[in-house]
Motif scaffolding. Structure first.
Motif, PDB file in Angstrom:
ATOM      1  N   TYR A 116       0.352  -5.436   8.310  1.00 60.10           N
ATOM      2  CA  TYR A 116      -0.407  -5.580   6.981  1.00 60.10           C
ATOM      3  C   TYR A 116      -0.540  -4.155   6.433  1.00 60.10           C
ATOM      4  N   VAL A 117      -0.952  -2.997   7.283  1.00 60.85           N
ATOM      5  CA  VAL A 117      -1.047  -1.709   6.595  1.00 60.85           C
ATOM      6  C   VAL A 117       0.321  -1.161   6.275  1.00 60.85           C
ATOM      7  N   LEU A 118       1.380  -1.604   6.690  1.00 66.09           N
ATOM      8  CA  LEU A 118       2.745  -1.015   6.108  1.00 66.09           C
ATOM      9  C   LEU A 118       3.217  -1.765   4.962  1.00 66.09           C
ATOM     10  N   SER A 119       2.459  -2.995   4.735  1.00 67.84           N
ATOM     11  CA  SER A 119       3.203  -3.828   3.529  1.00 67.84           C
ATOM     12  C   SER A 119       2.883  -3.260   2.347  1.00 67.84           C
ATOM     13  N   ALA A 120       3.784  -3.750   1.431  1.00 67.78           N
ATOM     14  CA  ALA A 120       3.862  -3.221   0.104  1.00 67.78           C
ATOM     15  C   ALA A 120       2.261  -3.460  -0.614  1.00 67.78           C
ATOM     16  N   GLY A 121       1.967  -2.148  -1.376  1.00 67.62           N
ATOM     17  CA  GLY A 121       0.504  -2.039  -2.054  1.00 67.62           C
ATOM     18  C   GLY A 121      -0.436  -1.899  -1.028  1.00 67.62           C
ATOM     19  N   TYR A 122      -0.224  -1.635   0.346  1.00 61.82           N
ATOM     20  CA  TYR A 122      -1.543  -1.181   1.181  1.00 61.82           C
ATOM     21  C   TYR A 122      -0.959  -0.018   1.918  1.00 61.82           C
ATOM     22  N   TYR A 123       0.009   0.648   1.747  1.00 62.98           N
ATOM     23  CA  TYR A 123       0.722   1.720   2.584  1.00 62.98           C
ATOM     24  C   TYR A 123      -0.092   2.987   2.360  1.00 62.98           C
ATOM     25  N   ASP A 124      -0.531   3.163   0.978  1.00 57.37           N
ATOM     26  CA  ASP A 124      -0.971   4.485   0.671  1.00 57.37           C
ATOM     27  C   ASP A 124      -2.594   4.318   1.256  1.00 57.37           C
ATOM     28  N   ALA A 125      -3.086   3.198   0.988  1.00 60.85           N
ATOM     29  CA  ALA A 125      -4.582   2.879   1.149  1.00 60.85           C
ATOM     30  C   ALA A 125      -4.835   2.894   2.899  1.00 60.85           C
ATOM     31  N   TYR A 126      -3.944   2.790   3.218  1.00 59.61           N
ATOM     32  CA  TYR A 126      -4.224   2.815   5.054  1.00 59.61           C
ATOM     33  C   TYR A 126      -3.497   3.629   5.661  1.00 59.61           C
ATOM     34  N   TYR A 127      -2.254   3.369   5.718  1.00 55.82           N
ATOM     35  CA  TYR A 127      -1.172   4.202   6.574  1.00 55.82           C
ATOM     36  C   TYR A 127      -1.174   5.657   6.112  1.00 55.82           C
ATOM     37  N   LYS A 128      -1.121   5.975   4.954  1.00 52.42           N
ATOM     38  CA  LYS A 128      -1.191   7.122   4.428  1.00 52.42           C
ATOM     39  C   LYS A 128      -2.510   8.020   4.751  1.00 52.42           C
ATOM     40  N   LYS A 129      -3.463   7.240   4.243  1.00 61.56           N
ATOM     41  CA  LYS A 129      -4.864   7.572   4.406  1.00 61.56           C
ATOM     42  C   LYS A 129      -5.265   8.119   5.932  1.00 61.56           C
ATOM     43  N   ALA A 130      -4.596   7.414   6.957  1.00 60.64           N
ATOM     44  CA  ALA A 130      -4.924   7.459   8.343  1.00 60.64           C
ATOM     45  C   ALA A 130      -4.092   8.652   8.886  1.00 60.64           C
ATOM     46  N   GLN A 131      -2.712   8.923   8.160  1.00 60.28           N
ATOM     47  CA  GLN A 131      -1.965   9.997   8.812  1.00 60.28           C
ATOM     48  C   GLN A 131      -2.817  11.374   7.985  1.00 60.28           C
ATOM     49  N   GLN A 132      -3.354  11.268   6.818  1.00 57.61           N
ATOM     50  CA  GLN A 132      -4.110  12.344   6.383  1.00 57.61           C
ATOM     51  C   GLN A 132      -5.370  12.822   7.244  1.00 57.61           C
ATOM     52  N   ILE A 133      -5.913  11.693   7.834  1.00 56.80           N
ATOM     53  CA  ILE A 133      -6.980  12.018   8.539  1.00 56.80           C
ATOM     54  C   ILE A 133      -6.632  12.504   9.820  1.00 56.80           C
ATOM     55  N   ARG A 134      -5.497  11.903  10.347  1.00 57.03           N
ATOM     56  CA  ARG A 134      -4.817  12.723  11.678  1.00 57.03           C
ATOM     57  C   ARG A 134      -4.651  14.113  11.460  1.00 57.03           C
TER      58      ARG A 134
END
Lengths: 490, 105
Positions: free
Chosen positions: A368-386
């Motif tokens: 879900y977090v890697l699927s189209a439309g959600y990547y920035d909101a979840y995955y990229k956000k989490a990598q920024q927090i990392r």
């Protein structure tokens, strides 16, 4: 002389060197313990014949004067490390019966140093869990019990079998892997030492992948020195793992034998004082700092402002990587196959039947977090927090040399507890996940017992590739805490 | 954010996981709970923060573009769940195939 199974790795090494016992005798003594405590379910596969053959070869090498660092030492291997010719399941139905045709780098290194394998230990399925309850092969029982209470407790997870085997004196040491706390939390629950090295210190080649940017193999043992000996043998650059660090392996055992911490600055991260931590653990943490202070260390309060976000960010990053890594289980090349009416039906049927509930849940979160439309909101956000979490640690280490924190928010809990709500289970790793996200080394040292007589660990976190300072501090903590608890009633 | 049954069915399809219909609603509840907990990440201002994808500072190494191993078809095929077919049964390392269900009529 004490019974062979009571000896530490260092003591066993000395006894073997003095010819007080042969490697075959040492292996047999430990194999008898595997027999005796089979009810703990710590092992998925026992390898007694292999152990005796390896021990005989070890005795032959010693007779020729070719003894390695771990010559003749029996070890248990988490069933996530591929072992040539020996079933490797990752605790999953989907890999049941899988027999690797190659050996992982870490276990290759251990065998090269003379160690002997007694078996493959139980774990949460694909190392996803904090209780060992998600294993397809049933949960592991913690050898410890609450005083006056016969209920079975969990050994922690995911490396629960490896931790229980050491705590029950079935082996003096074992291997685990740590993605978010899977070595340190079970070490704390089982009253032993567990070390997660810096990301890149031990090769991941041949270790069944969960979350590749976080996974790191590491050792369990009953003393800091033994843990250092194992780490020394396991470590080293491996061209087959592109994230393996091209660095020489320091003399970790020497660091562990030198508990001199005069002037060492020990950081206490204030954000680790959180609700939900048992008051006994908070008190033990203070006591741990007092002990280090008495040994000459200087306490320093530090701030890691993004601590509370590490856990939710981890539950995006780790499932995302897991959904990619576990895509390989398709029923075509290895593992389970459930026939279907067409290829897609075969894939879906195989994966639906082969993966357990928690693994399916994490694959779905990751998808879900890697699927189209959600990547920035979840995955990229989490990598920024990392990135912010890693920066917090860098800034803290400008003020201190090592950090001291609790390992887990509670002692071992009963089998079946915390199973209703996934987030409740995830909170077990609140103190271990931040260092994982930053790739830093951490070690859990048993430091005391709670009111029920259960062991509690404290965690030391070091700078990247500075396991030596961390080991020195761990040795000082071990010496001051003088933990002598031993599991009974198993 | 709350996930409904249809969304869960879509994710399961993307992940190639067979999920029985009766499990979709409970899964939607669990996943919604997890995502509601994850929402707290939105409290953090991450403007201009470079995402961290790997903690290893090392530049990924290059190696010479040449074959370093091979000739082990028998090992590659050893765990084939549908059994393997070999080009030459007297020399399994000569090559072979995994077998899969028929996909083209």
């Amino acid at each position: 002389m004490a019974s062979l199974t009571d000896l530490t790795i260092a003591q066993l090494g000395a006894a073997l060197a003095r010819k007080e016992a042969s490697a075959v005798e040492v292996a047999d003594a430990h194999l008898a313990k595997l027999d005796e405590h089979r009810a703990l379910n710590a092992f998925i596969t026992e390898t007694p014949e292999k152990a005796r053959a390896m021990a005989a070869a070890s005795d032959a090498r010693r007779a020729k004067g070719e003894a390695g660092l771990l010559e003749g030492i029996p070890l248990a291997i988490k069933d996530l490390f591929c072992t040539e010719g020996v079933q490797t399941t990752a605790g999953s139905h989907i890999l049941e019966g899988f027999v690797p045709q190659y050996e992982s780098t870490v276990t290759t290194n251990l065998w090269k140093s003379g160690a002997v394998m007694v078996g493959k230990t139980n774990l949460d399925e694909f190392a996803m869990g904090s209780s060992n309850m998600t294993s397809h092969f049933g949960g592991v029982e913690n050898p410890w019990k609450r005083r006056g209470d016969n209920r079975k407790l969990v050994p922690g997870g995911s490396s629960g079998g490896s931790a229980a085997a050491v705590a029950a004196y079935m082996v003096p040491g074992s291997t685990g892997t740590d993605t978010g706390g899977s070595i340190r939390q079970p070490a704390s629950f089982c009253g032993i030492v567990g070390l997660k090295p810096t990301y890149g210190r031990c090769s991941r080649w041949g270790v069944v992948a969960f979350a590749s940017s976080l996974d790191q193999p590491g050792p369990f043992a009953r003393t800091v020195e033994d843990t250092a000996l194992l780490l020394q043998a396991m470590s080293g650059h491996d061209p087959k793992d592109s994230t393996s660090a091209p660095l020489p392996v320091p003399d970790f055992a020497a660091a562990a034998r030198n508990p001199d911490i005069k002037g060492l600055k020990v950081g206490i991260p204030k954000e680790y004082r959180v609700d939900g931590t048992s008051p006994e653990i908070a008190a033990l943490w203070d006591k741990g700092m007092d002990m280090l202070k008495a040994a000459g260390a200087v306490p320093v309060e530090v701030s890691l402002p993004h601590t509370k976000y590490a856990l939710p960010a981890y539950y995006i990053v780790a499932p995302a990587e897991c959904s990619s890594n576990l895509a390989r289980y398709d029923g075509v090349r290895y593992g389970l196959r459930v026939p279907g009416k067409d290829l897609a039906d075969m894939y879906e049927g195989t994966r639906g039947a082969g993966f357990g509930k928690e693994v399916r849940r994490r694959i779905m979160i990751g998808t879900y977090v890697l699927s189209a439309g959600y990547y920035d909101a979840y995955y990229k956000k989490a990598q920024q927090i990392r990135a912010l979490i890693a920066r917090d640690f860098r800034q803290a280490f400008e003020k201190c040399d090592v950090l001291l924190t609790p390992t887990a928010p509670t002692a071992a809990f009963a089998a079946g507890d915390k199973m209703d709500d996934p987030v409740t289970m995830y909170l077990n790793d609140m103190f271990t996940i931040p260092a994982s996200m930053a790739g830093l080394p951490g070690i859990s040292v048993p430091a005391g017992l709670d009111k029920d007589g259960l062991p509690l660990g404290l965690q030391l976190i070091g700078r990247a590739f500075d396991e030596e300072t961390m080991l020195r501090a761990a040795a000082a903590l071990e010496k001051a805490a003088a933990f002598s608890g031993r599991a009974t009633g198993y | 954010m709350a996930l409904d049954k249809d969304t869960v069915a879509r994710i399961a399809r993307l992940a190639r996981l067979k999920v029985p219909d009766e499990d979709l609603a409970p899964l939607a509840g669990e996943l919604s709970g997890i995502f509601a907990w994850i929402e707290q990440l939105n409290e953090v201002d991450t403007r201009d923060v470079e995402p961290l994808s790997s903690v290893s500072d090392v530049t990924l190494p290059m190696r010479a573009d040449k074959v370093t191993d091979g000739g082990m078809a028998a090992k590659v095929l050893a765990n084939a769940p549908g059994g393997a077919v070999y080009i030459d049964s007297s020399d399994k390392n000569a090559g072979g195939f995994f077998t899969v269900p028929k996909v083209v009529e």
